[in-house]
Each structure stands twice: as C-alpha cells, then as structure tokens.
Design a protein around this motif. Sequence first.
Motif, mmCIF file in Angstrom:
data_model
loop_
_atom_site.group_PDB
_atom_site.id
_atom_site.type_symbol
_atom_site.label_atom_id
_atom_site.label_comp_id
_atom_site.label_asym_id
_atom_site.label_seq_id
_atom_site.Cartn_x
_atom_site.Cartn_y
_atom_site.Cartn_z
ATOM 1 N N THR A 298 -7.980 -54.331 51.916
ATOM 2 C CA THR A 298 -6.975 -53.296 52.130
ATOM 3 C C THR A 298 -5.682 -53.926 52.633
ATOM 4 O OG1 THR A 298 -8.676 -51.663 52.674
ATOM 5 C CG2 THR A 298 -6.421 -51.184 53.380
ATOM 6 N N PRO A 299 -4.613 -53.862 51.871
ATOM 7 C CA PRO A 299 -3.356 -54.446 52.349
ATOM 8 C C PRO A 299 -2.806 -53.646 53.520
ATOM 9 C CG PRO A 299 -2.978 -53.236 50.310
ATOM 10 C CD PRO A 299 -4.467 -53.237 50.541
ATOM 11 N N ASN A 300 -2.359 -54.341 54.535
ATOM 12 C CA ASN A 300 -1.852 -53.665 55.717
ATOM 13 C C ASN A 300 -0.694 -54.466 56.314
ATOM 14 O OD1 ASN A 300 -1.603 -51.810 57.779
ATOM 15 N ND2 ASN A 300 -3.213 -52.728 59.035
ATOM 16 N N PRO A 301 0.542 -54.023 56.091
ATOM 17 C CA PRO A 301 0.936 -52.782 55.433
ATOM 18 C C PRO A 301 0.971 -52.946 53.917
ATOM 19 C CG PRO A 301 2.881 -53.921 56.211
ATOM 20 C CD PRO A 301 1.709 -54.732 56.662
ATOM 21 N N PRO A 302 0.807 -51.884 53.174
ATOM 22 C CA PRO A 302 0.845 -51.973 51.709
ATOM 23 C C PRO A 302 2.281 -51.900 51.186
ATOM 24 C CG PRO A 302 0.248 -49.758 52.365
ATOM 25 C CD PRO A 302 0.413 -50.540 53.635
ATOM 26 N N ASN A 303 3.031 -52.956 51.387
ATOM 27 C CA ASN A 303 4.415 -53.023 50.912
ATOM 28 C C ASN A 303 4.464 -53.921 49.683
ATOM 29 O OD1 ASN A 303 5.330 -51.426 53.026
ATOM 30 N ND2 ASN A 303 5.781 -53.167 54.337
ATOM 31 N N GLY A 304 4.635 -53.332 48.508
ATOM 32 C CA GLY A 304 4.697 -54.134 47.295
ATOM 33 C C GLY A 304 3.963 -53.465 46.146
ATOM 34 N N ILE A 305 3.607 -54.282 45.157
ATOM 35 C CA ILE A 305 2.846 -53.824 43.990
ATOM 36 C C ILE A 305 1.410 -54.303 44.176
ATOM 37 C CG2 ILE A 305 2.670 -53.878 41.477
ATOM 38 C CD1 ILE A 305 5.269 -52.655 42.487
ATOM 39 N N TYR A 306 0.453 -53.371 44.237
ATOM 40 C CA TYR A 306 -0.933 -53.733 44.518
ATOM 41 C C TYR A 306 -1.888 -53.167 43.468
ATOM 42 C CZ TYR A 306 0.539 -55.326 49.122
ATOM 43 O OH TYR A 306 1.157 -56.007 50.151
ATOM 44 N N TRP A 323 -6.344 -45.743 54.619
ATOM 45 C CA TRP A 323 -5.349 -46.171 55.592
ATOM 46 C C TRP A 323 -5.281 -45.130 56.702
ATOM 47 C CZ3 TRP A 323 -5.038 -47.168 50.494
ATOM 48 C CH2 TRP A 323 -4.707 -48.465 50.099
ATOM 49 N N THR A 324 -5.241 -45.601 57.941
ATOM 50 C CA THR A 324 -5.062 -44.730 59.091
ATOM 51 C C THR A 324 -3.844 -45.237 59.850
ATOM 52 O OG1 THR A 324 -7.431 -44.281 59.252
ATOM 53 C CG2 THR A 324 -6.095 -43.813 61.190
ATOM 54 N N GLY A 325 -2.754 -44.514 59.729
ATOM 55 C CA GLY A 325 -1.522 -44.933 60.385
ATOM 56 C C GLY A 325 -0.813 -46.037 59.620
ATOM 57 N N GLY A 326 0.403 -46.323 60.032
ATOM 58 C CA GLY A 326 1.180 -47.378 59.408
ATOM 59 C C GLY A 326 2.058 -46.860 58.284
ATOM 60 N N LYS A 339 -7.747 -42.737 50.349
ATOM 61 C CA LYS A 339 -7.837 -41.906 51.546
ATOM 62 C C LYS A 339 -6.696 -42.264 52.488
ATOM 63 C CE LYS A 339 -12.878 -41.451 51.267
ATOM 64 N NZ LYS A 339 -14.176 -41.624 51.980
ATOM 65 N N GLY A 340 -5.863 -41.280 52.778
ATOM 66 C CA GLY A 340 -4.768 -41.477 53.724
ATOM 67 C C GLY A 340 -4.955 -40.560 54.907
ATOM 68 N N ASN A 341 -5.037 -41.146 56.101
ATOM 69 C CA ASN A 341 -5.303 -40.354 57.291
ATOM 70 C C ASN A 341 -4.085 -40.324 58.212
ATOM 71 O OD1 ASN A 341 -8.010 -39.765 56.531
ATOM 72 N ND2 ASN A 341 -8.580 -41.851 57.114
ATOM 73 N N GLY A 342 -4.267 -39.725 59.379
ATOM 74 C CA GLY A 342 -3.194 -39.426 60.311
ATOM 75 C C GLY A 342 -2.206 -40.560 60.532
ATOM 76 N N GLY A 343 -0.922 -40.229 60.410
ATOM 77 C CA GLY A 343 0.142 -41.182 60.712
ATOM 78 C C GLY A 343 0.499 -42.125 59.589
ATOM 79 N N PHE A 344 -0.177 -42.030 58.449
ATOM 80 C CA PHE A 344 0.121 -42.934 57.336
ATOM 81 C C PHE A 344 1.255 -42.358 56.502
ATOM 82 C CE2 PHE A 344 -0.718 -44.190 52.835
ATOM 83 C CZ PHE A 344 -0.417 -45.539 52.981
ATOM 84 N N VAL A 358 -6.274 -36.703 51.654
ATOM 85 C CA VAL A 358 -5.157 -36.949 52.568
ATOM 86 C C VAL A 358 -5.255 -35.963 53.722
ATOM 87 C CG1 VAL A 358 -3.564 -38.052 50.979
ATOM 88 C CG2 VAL A 358 -3.701 -35.584 51.000
ATOM 89 N N ASN A 359 -5.167 -36.498 54.948
ATOM 90 C CA ASN A 359 -5.397 -35.684 56.129
ATOM 91 C C ASN A 359 -4.356 -35.966 57.197
ATOM 92 O OD1 ASN A 359 -8.117 -34.320 55.620
ATOM 93 N ND2 ASN A 359 -8.576 -36.451 55.152
ATOM 94 N N GLY A 360 -4.432 -35.168 58.270
ATOM 95 C CA GLY A 360 -3.594 -35.406 59.432
ATOM 96 C C GLY A 360 -2.121 -35.391 59.088
ATOM 97 N N ASN A 361 -1.408 -36.407 59.583
ATOM 98 C CA ASN A 361 0.026 -36.494 59.350
ATOM 99 C C ASN A 361 0.366 -37.424 58.191
ATOM 100 O OD1 ASN A 361 0.685 -34.783 61.536
ATOM 101 N ND2 ASN A 361 0.455 -36.489 62.966
ATOM 102 N N CYS A 362 -0.551 -37.580 57.257
ATOM 103 C CA CYS A 362 -0.269 -38.411 56.085
ATOM 104 C C CYS A 362 0.916 -37.812 55.328
ATOM 105 C CB CYS A 362 -1.505 -38.477 55.197
ATOM 106 S SG CYS A 362 -1.271 -39.454 53.700
ATOM 107 N N TRP A 363 1.877 -38.679 54.997
ATOM 108 C CA TRP A 363 3.119 -38.204 54.368
ATOM 109 C C TRP A 363 3.459 -39.136 53.212
ATOM 110 C CZ3 TRP A 363 8.250 -40.113 53.963
ATOM 111 C CH2 TRP A 363 9.244 -39.150 53.670
ATOM 112 N N ILE A 364 3.603 -38.573 52.011
ATOM 113 C CA ILE A 364 3.906 -39.367 50.813
ATOM 114 C C ILE A 364 5.194 -38.842 50.191
ATOM 115 C CG2 ILE A 364 3.142 -40.013 48.488
ATOM 116 C CD1 ILE A 364 0.258 -39.773 49.481
ATOM 117 N N LEU A 365 6.144 -39.731 49.981
ATOM 118 C CA LEU A 365 7.389 -39.400 49.301
ATOM 119 C C LEU A 365 7.419 -40.173 47.990
ATOM 120 C CD1 LEU A 365 10.197 -37.988 49.414
ATOM 121 C CD2 LEU A 365 11.083 -40.118 50.409
ATOM 122 N N GLY A 366 7.305 -39.479 46.876
ATOM 123 C CA GLY A 366 7.239 -40.125 45.566
ATOM 124 C C GLY A 366 6.320 -39.337 44.673
#
Length: 410
Positions: A298-306, A323-326, A339-344, A358-366
């Motif tokens: 699991t890349p952490n943080p997942p910045n890039g092409i994976y 991912w949980t957070g980050g 799976k994206g959890n709180g704060g991701f 996707v749960n909690g405060n998971c936020w996706i823009l795109g």
Amino acid sequence: MITTTKQPAGRPARTGEEGMALILALLVLLVLTVIGAALMASVNTETKISGYQLRDTQAMSIAEAGVQEAMLRIKRGDVPNDSNPRRVTMIFNQVAGSLPSVGTDTTALATLQPSGAYLAYSTATKNALSTLRVQYKTRGGAILKYDDAANPKINTATGNPIWTITATGTKGSAMRQVYAEVTQSKFNVMVKGAVATNVAIQFTGNIQVCGHDHLMSTPPQTGPNTCHTSYHAPNPHTTCLPGAWGSSTVSQNGSSNLFGDPVPSVQNQTGFYSGPWDAVGMSQADFWAWVGAPQSGTPNPPNGIYYLDNNNIKQDATGSWHWTGGNGEGFLYIDGDFKGNGGFTFKGLVYCEGDFDVNGNCWILGGLIAKGKTTIKSNGSAIILYSSDTIKQMLGKYGGNMRTIAWREL
C-alpha cells in the motif's frame, strides 16, 4: 702600366652572380620571417575565436539545461500551480537552507543540482536577469491555457496552464539566454459520473456524491451543499455529469445525497469500460506501459501513478487495499477492492476492478470507478466530487509529458 689588386688572403673574389644570390637568399629569409609571424598571429587569433565559440556553445547548452530543470520542477509539482497570475518561481543555485528572501507572490526553490557542481544557469542570489524563473503566461491579467481540442487552442478557459521559463547560461565571458513556453500534456479522460459502477449500487448512510464539475482549488471536506457558489467550474452545465452512473440499478437510502447535471444519477446503462485504459483515453498496450510494474504494498502516501496487484494476474480483482487518513493524489489503478476510511483525501482518479467502501471523512475530488463484483453497498459518510480539472492536472503532473509550445533566444 698595369696595376693588379689582390684580395685578402682566405677570401676568394665574389662574382656578380654570387652577390645577387646572397641578396635573394636574404630576401627569401625576410619573407619567410614575415610569413611565419603572420601565421603565428593567425593561429593565435583562430585559437581565441575557437575558444570563444566553444564557450558560447557551452553557454547555450547550460541555458537549455536550466529549461530542463524548470520543466522537471513543473512536472513534479514543485512549482505552485495555484492560479495566481502574479506567481513567480525562482530556482536558485543554492541549498535549501540558504535561499534568499523573496516577495509574497514569489516562490524560492533550491536547484536539484548537486552542491558544489552547479551549472551556471541560475544564481545563488536574486538577480532579475540571470536567476532561473518560471511563471504563468498571462493576457490581460488572465492565465493562458493550452487545449488541443479547443478553438483557439490557446485560451483562458480550458486546458492546462502555459508556463514561461527564462534561463540564462554563462560560461566564462559568454552568456546566452533562452525563453520557452511549455505546458503539460492533456489527457482525454472519459469519465461517466462522479461514481461509475458495472454492478448495482446502494447508497446508504450519509454519503454525498456530486457530479457537478468542480475546480481543483476546492478545499478538502467541501461538500455539495457548500461548493456550488465558489467551486464549480466555469461554463456550468457543459462539463457536468450525473453523480452516479451504473450498468445496473442505483438506489438511495438513509441520508445519502446524490447531485448531478442533468440528473443526480442514471442506471441500467450500457458501455462500461472494457478496462482502465478506456477511462484515460489510451490503448490497452499504452496503458500497461504507462502504469508500469505492479506493486503489492500500500503506497503511503499514494502520490503518483500506481498499479496495485496482489498476484500479478491482470484484472482478476482478488486484492484489497485500504487507507485510513493521509492525503494522496494522482491515479490509482487497483486490481481488487478499494477502501478509504476516516481522514483520507485523494485528488485524481481511482479505478478499482472490485468493490469500493468509503467511510468517515474520506474525501475524493476527481472521480471513482468501480467495476464491482456484486451489489456495492456504500454506507459511509464520505464525500465524492467530480472534477475534470483535477483528474487531468493530476494525470498530467505524474504521468504526462511536458510540451514545448514556443522557444527562442533572447
């Protein structure tokens, strides 16, 4: 009486012919001396000219190296892309801890060159003429953009920003200055909705999904109820999509909210992607070359092409990553469940062969695409906002090439 003149002993008499020969020899010697001196002067002059031409050529090569570093810094995201038309980035031949002070609208970066081996395409201190600098190209205070699909291609509404780079190379007394206009390659992204699935989906809980086209500047955790006045893309209704697009049924329960244009959701659709390559406008072969070798961790943080795969078997959807957070950005191709959890938070495009949760405060823009296995039941309180600008810029940032629009010597 006949008088006889005697020559001194040991010096034979010289005839007229011998005297003439001696004079000619002296003349030849004089001429050769003059020619030799002229040739030496010519050699010295040519050496000086050759030395200057060499330094001049080296200065140009150094300036072009400066342009290459500037392009790399744009691609890496080191140059702020904050839509401030006054933004200037200056790259100094200096280490990070010794950068000179700059103004409010200026960003100072340390060169990527190794310390002590700097090519002279910038300066250690701020210099209006010689410091390597990057800025937006503007017209009337508006940032100019480049869009292959638009007419005209250079405009202020669509496409990726045009950057100007000014690099000055010096070598000894020689100096060459280069001006370049560049932009990042644009991807032909084929997104069907903020969320798109190939199976039935049930939105429950407090999840919020919006297909209105949002700006990349939308702050994290902004939801559909507060974004419409400030963060929708220009030209409303021309680039917006449904909040949810499904090959089967799309249903809502609880306090879930779907927004979109022309409708919040569409169901029982045909034409789901044959693979992730369709979503980014590539051929299958080009896509696999683009994402590169898979990784299982699991890349952490997942910045890039994976490309995430648990067993190196393409599109079998057997893996699972969470991912949980980050914070992350770019493109995630997941051969399994996401799976994206709180704060991701994530900016860009997620494509998973399995289900998503996707749960909690998971936020996706795109955007989020899930081929799915069975009915997807999303019961979290996440926020998913569609943004074509974010997807294109994130793909361009991590997986695109820089494109030169104009180049000239100043």
